[in-house]
Enzyme design. Structure first.
Site, PDB file in Angstrom:
ATOM      1  N   ASP A   1       0.790  -1.229   0.000  1.00  7.13           N
ATOM      2  CA  ASP A   1       0.000   0.000   0.000  1.00  7.13           C
ATOM      3  C   ASP A   1       0.827   1.286   0.000  1.00  7.13           C
ATOM      4  O   ASP A   1       0.346   2.330   0.407  1.00  7.13           O
ATOM      5  CB  ASP A   1      -0.887  -0.008   1.249  1.00  7.13           C
ATOM      6  CG  ASP A   1      -0.082  -0.311   2.508  1.00  7.13           C
ATOM      7  OD1 ASP A   1       1.136  -0.072   2.510  1.00  7.13           O
ATOM      8  OD2 ASP A   1      -0.682  -0.788   3.494  1.00  7.13           O
TER       9      ASP A   1
ATOM     10  N   GLU B   1       0.055  -9.076  -0.947  1.00  8.43           N
ATOM     11  CA  GLU B   1      -0.582  -8.519   0.258  1.00  8.43           C
ATOM     12  C   GLU B   1      -1.809  -7.688  -0.119  1.00  8.43           C
ATOM     13  O   GLU B   1      -1.971  -6.531   0.268  1.00  8.43           O
ATOM     14  CB  GLU B   1       0.389  -7.689   1.107  1.00  8.43           C
ATOM     15  CG  GLU B   1      -0.076  -7.538   2.546  1.00  8.43           C
ATOM     16  CD  GLU B   1       0.854  -6.707   3.413  1.00  8.43           C
ATOM     17  OE1 GLU B   1       0.930  -5.486   3.240  1.00  8.43           O
ATOM     18  OE2 GLU B   1       1.509  -7.309   4.290  1.00  8.43           O
TER      19      GLU B   1
ATOM     20  N   ARG C   1       2.055   8.573   9.639  1.00  8.16           N
ATOM     21  CA  ARG C   1       1.731   9.948   9.271  1.00  8.16           C
ATOM     22  C   ARG C   1       0.516  10.484  10.022  1.00  8.16           C
ATOM     23  O   ARG C   1       0.491  11.635  10.445  1.00  8.16           O
ATOM     24  CB  ARG C   1       1.372   9.963   7.778  1.00  8.16           C
ATOM     25  CG  ARG C   1       2.194  10.857   6.948  1.00  8.16           C
ATOM     26  CD  ARG C   1       2.060  10.458   5.488  1.00  8.16           C
ATOM     27  NE  ARG C   1       3.382  10.256   4.935  1.00  8.16           N
ATOM     28  CZ  ARG C   1       4.111  11.213   4.382  1.00  8.16           C
ATOM     29  NH1 ARG C   1       3.641  12.431   4.277  1.00  8.16           N
ATOM     30  NH2 ARG C   1       5.316  10.966   3.930  1.00  8.16           N
TER      31      ARG C   1
ATOM     32  N   HIS D   1      12.184   5.894  13.645  1.00 12.92           N
ATOM     33  CA  HIS D   1      12.126   6.112  12.199  1.00 12.92           C
ATOM     34  C   HIS D   1      13.010   7.320  11.863  1.00 12.92           C
ATOM     35  O   HIS D   1      13.051   8.279  12.638  1.00 12.92           O
ATOM     36  CB  HIS D   1      10.679   6.389  11.795  1.00 12.92           C
ATOM     37  CG  HIS D   1      10.394   6.103  10.364  1.00 12.92           C
ATOM     38  ND1 HIS D   1      10.570   7.046   9.384  1.00 12.92           N
ATOM     39  CD2 HIS D   1       9.953   4.983   9.727  1.00 12.92           C
ATOM     40  CE1 HIS D   1      10.252   6.523   8.214  1.00 12.92           C
ATOM     41  NE2 HIS D   1       9.872   5.267   8.386  1.00 12.92           N
TER      42      HIS D   1
HETATM   43  N1  UDP Z   1      11.806  -3.197  11.215  1.00 13.08           N
HETATM   44  C1  UDP Z   1      13.188  -3.193  11.024  1.00 13.08           C
HETATM   45  N2  UDP Z   1      13.962  -2.378  11.800  1.00 13.08           N
HETATM   46  C2  UDP Z   1      13.432  -1.539  12.729  1.00 13.08           C
HETATM   47  C3  UDP Z   1      12.017  -1.528  12.910  1.00 13.08           C
HETATM   48  C4  UDP Z   1      11.232  -2.364  12.125  1.00 13.08           C
HETATM   49  O1  UDP Z   1      13.708  -3.933  10.182  1.00 13.08           O
HETATM   50  O2  UDP Z   1      14.176  -0.823  13.389  1.00 13.08           O
HETATM   51  C5  UDP Z   1      10.980  -4.068  10.353  1.00 13.08           C
HETATM   52  C6  UDP Z   1       9.897  -4.862  11.045  1.00 13.08           C
HETATM   53  O3  UDP Z   1      10.383  -6.120  11.472  1.00 13.08           O
HETATM   54  C7  UDP Z   1       8.840  -4.991   9.959  1.00 13.08           C
HETATM   55  C8  UDP Z   1       9.016  -3.748   9.127  1.00 13.08           C
HETATM   56  O4  UDP Z   1      10.289  -3.220   9.456  1.00 13.08           O
HETATM   57  O5  UDP Z   1       9.099  -6.096   9.122  1.00 13.08           O
HETATM   58  C9  UDP Z   1       7.936  -2.738   9.457  1.00 13.08           C
HETATM   59  O6  UDP Z   1       8.194  -1.566   8.797  1.00 13.08           O
HETATM   60  P1  UDP Z   1       7.363  -0.250   9.049  1.00 13.08           P
HETATM   61  O7  UDP Z   1       6.893  -0.210  10.457  1.00 13.08           O
HETATM   62  O8  UDP Z   1       8.209   0.857   8.549  1.00 13.08           O
HETATM   63  O9  UDP Z   1       6.168  -0.353   8.015  1.00 13.08           O
HETATM   64  P2  UDP Z   1       4.733  -1.047   8.033  1.00 13.08           P
HETATM   65  O10 UDP Z   1       4.889  -2.480   8.393  1.00 13.08           O
HETATM   66  O11 UDP Z   1       3.893  -0.289   9.004  1.00 13.08           O
HETATM   67  O12 UDP Z   1       4.239  -0.871   6.642  1.00 13.08           O
END
Ligand code: UDP
Length: 441
Positions: free
Chosen positions: A111, A133, A226, A257
């Site tokens: 997404d 997904e 966001r 982040h």
């Molecule tokens: N993750 C990572 N390092 C970090 C924090 C998260 O590799 O310091 C991984 C986590 O295991 C997951 C992914 O990043 O697989 C999640 O990414 P994010 O939260 O940015 O995006 P979302 O999943 O909300 O789309």
């Protein structure tokens, strides 16, 4: 741009731009490299290059093309515009009849702006879009933003929808997407997690390395969405601060982040708290191991909601809505919103009450079995070359769904179950003589 020579396999373009895409697509790329028929051609849009590169390094993947769409500070529209412009010139060559780049399909994931722009570019060039997904929905166009809209747009474009769960399939069917263009695969994030579990990561931050080695209880938190920039992030940080102050023996680890908008809101609240470690984003292998080591996770991330249950780590989801309903229903996720009090109280309950804790920690993971990528490659081979189709992940039949549709959703037992219990009869033993029953409801 340097493009590689063509060979006898069919190229499948895979578009990646952010960390979750890299994590959830690398198992498909690795699996496709083993295919006799298909060859991955990886486009990195560069939306979040710093977060994507370490994941590819870990998996030994070198993107074929880099679009540099995220090189300077960018608005979402600028990223979309750059991907449309720059990916088009790559996919266009083939559709104009230039034979050196035969693209069988274009894969996008989830997404993100990268995925939405990638799907749009592919369809303008009449390439079939495969959406990995697919079917996650909150039903609220503004939450998560812009992800909910992006995924709805991609669902209108895709030819093949690869849904992680049956709930995701149902979401797509309810939007008039034909069920025969949807395959339930499980989530490739679980494939990635299992692949990564074999590695022994070294922690870049020595403070984290020390905590991981210790026997302290650990809370791992992430927060970046966001829609939380307008106050939610500060309320989440405040809740974690109050938990850390109330329980000085626990350790909180927060890989922040890189976005400065996130950091400027959370740092003032958390940086002076002695048992909170604010650290840089971790490499995926480090983070995956930390998540398994943690007692609880507090997060607004989507991927972590799927990963943590495989590792037996309960998750407090700091969002008003989630598209991961299966985890909430299975009891591995608790939706706690973004109010400080509700996050703090839920965390303290899990830390103080072993029964409440075990109730969440011991649930099976509804998101996957680690074979999603194999199913996906088998599905593509089946469609393109008539190979046999893979079986879907998970049950297509849900007892709870049928009961709900029959109006029994509030009752703990159906009247028939009550009657059977009153009679002391084991109905299952006497009415069925087929193969072994499934355990899942
Ligand atoms: N993750 C990572 N390092 C970090 C924090 C998260 O590799 O310091 C991984 C986590 O295991 C997951 C992914 O990043 O697989 C999640 O990414 P994010 O939260 O940015 O995006 P979302 O999943 O909300 O789309």
């Amino acid at each position: 741009m340097d493009l590689p020579e063509v060979d006898s396999k069919f190229r499948v373009v895979i578009i990646v731009g952010t960390r979750p895409e890299a994590i959830k697509l690398f198992p498909i790329i690795l699996e496709m490299k083993e295919s006799k028929f298909l060859e991955p051609f990886v486009i990195n849009t560069g939306q979040h290059r710093d977060l994507v590169q370490p994941v590819f390094d870990m998996a030994g993947i070198t993107p074929d093309v880099d679009l540099h769409a995220g090189d300077s500070p960018n608005t979402l529209n600028q990223i979309v515009a750059k991907v449309l412009d720059r990916a088009d010139s790559i996919i266009e060559k083939e559709s104009r009849g230039n034979n050196w780049f035969p693209t069988a399909a274009v894969i996008v994931h989830g997404d993100t702006s990268t995925a939405m722009a990638g799907a749009l570019t592919a369809i303008q060039e009449k390439r079939p879009v495969v959406h990995v997904e697919a079917g996650l929905r909150t039903g609220n166009a503004l939450s998560p933003f812009p992800e909910e809209l992006n995924r709805q747009i991609i669902s209108r474009i895709a030819a093949l929808h690869l849904a992680p769960t049956v709930t995701n399939l149902n979401n797509l069917v309810s939007e008039q997407i034909p069920a025969d263009r949807i395959l339930v695969t499980g989530n490739t994030g679980i494939d990635a997690l299992m692949w990564t579990a074999r590695l022994e990561p070294e922690y870049a931050d020595p403070r984290v390395a020390e905590v991981v080695k210790s026997d302290a209880d650990v809370i791992v938190m992430t927060a970046h969405r966001r829609e939380h920039w307008g106050g939610g992030l500060a309320r989440i940080a405040q809740a974690v601060r109050e938990v850390a102050e109330e329980k000085p023996e626990i350790q909180v680890i927060f890989p922040m982040h890189p976005n400065p908008k996130v950091r400027e809101q959370v740092e003032p609240i958390l940086q002076e708290v002695p048992n909170v470690i604010l650290t840089e984003p971790m490499e995926y292998a480090e983070f995956a191991h930390l998540l398994g080591r943690a007692k609880i996770a507090i997060t607004d991330s989507g991927g972590i909601q799927e990963e943590a249950p495989s590792l037996g780590t309960p998750v407090l989801v700091t969002r008003e809505e989630t598209e991961r309903h299966e985890g909430v229903e299975a009891g591995t996720l608790l939706l706690v919103g973004t109010e400080t009090d509700s996050i703090r109280d839920a965390a303290l309950l899990l830390l103080n009450d072993p029964v409440a804790y075990q109730t969440m920690a011991a649930r099976p993971n509804p998101y996957g079995d680690g074979f999603a990528s194999r199913r996906i490659i088998a599905a593509l081979e089946s469609i393109a070359f008539g190979e046999s189709a893979p079986t879907a992940f998970g049950p297509s039949f849900s007892r709870n769904a049928v009961l709900e549709a029959s109006g029994f959703d509030d009752a703990p037992r159906t009247p028939y179950e009550e009657q059977r219990l009153a009679m002391g009869t084991d109905v299952s033993a006497v009415t069925y003589t087929g193969p072994e029953r499934r355990q899942s409801q």
